[in-house]
Design a protein around this motif. Structure first.
Motif, mmCIF file in Angstrom:
data_model
loop_
_atom_site.group_PDB
_atom_site.id
_atom_site.type_symbol
_atom_site.label_atom_id
_atom_site.label_comp_id
_atom_site.label_asym_id
_atom_site.label_seq_id
_atom_site.Cartn_x
_atom_site.Cartn_y
_atom_site.Cartn_z
ATOM 1 N N SER A 67 0.033 4.161 3.339
ATOM 2 C CA SER A 67 -0.354 5.133 2.652
ATOM 3 C C SER A 67 -2.018 5.001 2.176
ATOM 4 O O SER A 67 -2.786 6.007 2.005
ATOM 5 C CB SER A 67 0.383 5.451 1.128
ATOM 6 N N HIS A 113 6.941 8.247 2.475
ATOM 7 C CA HIS A 113 7.820 7.283 1.579
ATOM 8 C C HIS A 113 6.839 6.701 0.548
ATOM 9 O O HIS A 113 5.654 6.598 0.675
ATOM 10 C CB HIS A 113 8.102 6.039 2.385
ATOM 11 N N THR A 114 7.411 6.241 -0.579
ATOM 12 C CA THR A 114 6.604 5.745 -1.789
ATOM 13 C C THR A 114 7.213 4.590 -1.983
ATOM 14 O O THR A 114 8.327 4.045 -1.588
ATOM 15 C CB THR A 114 6.736 6.769 -2.887
ATOM 16 N N SER A 132 6.091 11.989 -2.063
ATOM 17 C CA SER A 132 6.378 11.583 -0.735
ATOM 18 C C SER A 132 6.656 12.894 0.100
ATOM 19 O O SER A 132 5.907 12.884 1.227
ATOM 20 C CB SER A 132 7.763 10.835 -0.546
ATOM 21 N N GLY A 157 10.376 14.113 2.879
ATOM 22 C CA GLY A 157 9.906 12.962 2.169
ATOM 23 C C GLY A 157 11.118 12.373 1.721
ATOM 24 O O GLY A 157 12.228 12.876 1.382
ATOM 25 N N ARG A 177 4.748 2.077 0.731
ATOM 26 C CA ARG A 177 4.141 3.124 0.806
ATOM 27 C C ARG A 177 3.555 3.699 2.081
ATOM 28 O O ARG A 177 2.640 3.002 2.626
ATOM 29 C CB ARG A 177 2.976 2.953 -0.486
#
Length: 194
Positions: A67, A113-114, A132, A157, A177
Motif C-alpha cells: 500500500s 487489504h489493510t 480496502s 476489499g 497493507r
C-alpha cells in the motif's frame, strides 16, 4: 409395428444425444485446457517482465503492491509514485492482452487489504473494510483510465481479514497493507429466464 419403429427412433435419438453430449464435453475440456495453457504461458511472460521491478512482488499467481507504494497512510488517492508503477503494470498487461485469445474471458481481480489497526478517528472511512474496498476501486478506476475494458476488471476489499503476516509487528502490519492482483477467468452465468 408402429410402436417398434417409434422405440427404434427413440433409441437412435438417445444415442445421438449421448454422442453429442460427449463431443461437447470433449470440446469444452479441450478449450479449458487450451486456456489454462495460455494462462500459464501468459503468467510466465508477465513474471519474466516484472521480476526486476521492486514495486511488485510476485507470489504464486498474484501480483502484490504494498500500500505504501500506491497510497499515503489512510488515503484512497493513488500517489504519484503509485501512478507511475500502476501505469507501467497496465502497459505491460495491455500489450500482453493483444496475444490473448478474444474468447478467453479473463479478468483482472484487484483486492484491497489493510492491517489490523482500526482506522483513525476523523477518517472518512467507517472501518478497514471500507478503506480496502475503496483502494481496490481506485486502482480499478485508474486502470480504466489507462484503457482497460471495464468488463475485464473486478475489485473487492478484505479489510484486515486475510493477513499474510500474523506477527502483529510493525513489519507484519506493513506486509498486510497491500493491493493484490490476479488474472483469472470470468465466471459466465447464463441468465436466460424464458
Amino acid at each position: 409395428i408402429l410402436l417398434e419403429e417409434k422405440q427404434k427412433e427413440s433409441d437412435t435419438d438417445k444415442i445421438a444425444i449421448q454422442n453429442l453430449g460427449q463431443a461437447l464435453n470433449t470440446a469444452l475440456a479441450n478449450k479449458v485446457q487450451e486456456l489454462q495453457n495460455f494462462r500459464s504461458e501468459f503468467l510466465g511472460r508477465l513474471r519474466k517482465i516484472l521480476k526486476s521491478r521492486d514495486a511488485i512482488t510476485i507470489v504464486g499467481d498474484r501480483f502484490v503492491f504494498q500500500s505504501e507504494v500506491l497510497f499515503k497512510t489512510g488515503s484512497i488517492e493513488i500517489g504519484e509514485k503509485g501512478k507511475i508503477e500502476l501505469k507501467k503494470f497496465a502497459e505491460i498487461l495491455l500489450n500482453l492482452d493483444k496475444d490473448i485469445p478474444k474468447d478467453s474471458n479473463w479478468i483482472l481481480q484487484i483486492e484491497g487489504h489493510t492491517d489490523n489497526l482500526p482506522v483513525r478517528k476523523g477518517q472518512i472511512y467507517k472501518d478497514n473494510w471500507e478503506l480496502s474496498t475503496k483502494r481496490a476501486l481506485s486502482v480499478l478506476r485508474y486502470f480504466i483510465n489507462q484503457g482497460f475494458d471495464p468488463k475485464k476488471l473486478f475489485a473487492s476489499g478484505y479489510g484486515s481479514f486475510q493477513p499474510i503476516d500474523n506477527t502483529n509487528t510493525k513489519i507484519g502490519r506493513m506486509k498486510n497493507r497491500r493491493i493484490e492482483m490476479k488474472i483469472t477467468q470470468k465466471l459466465i452465468i447464463n441468465n436466460n429466464n424464458n
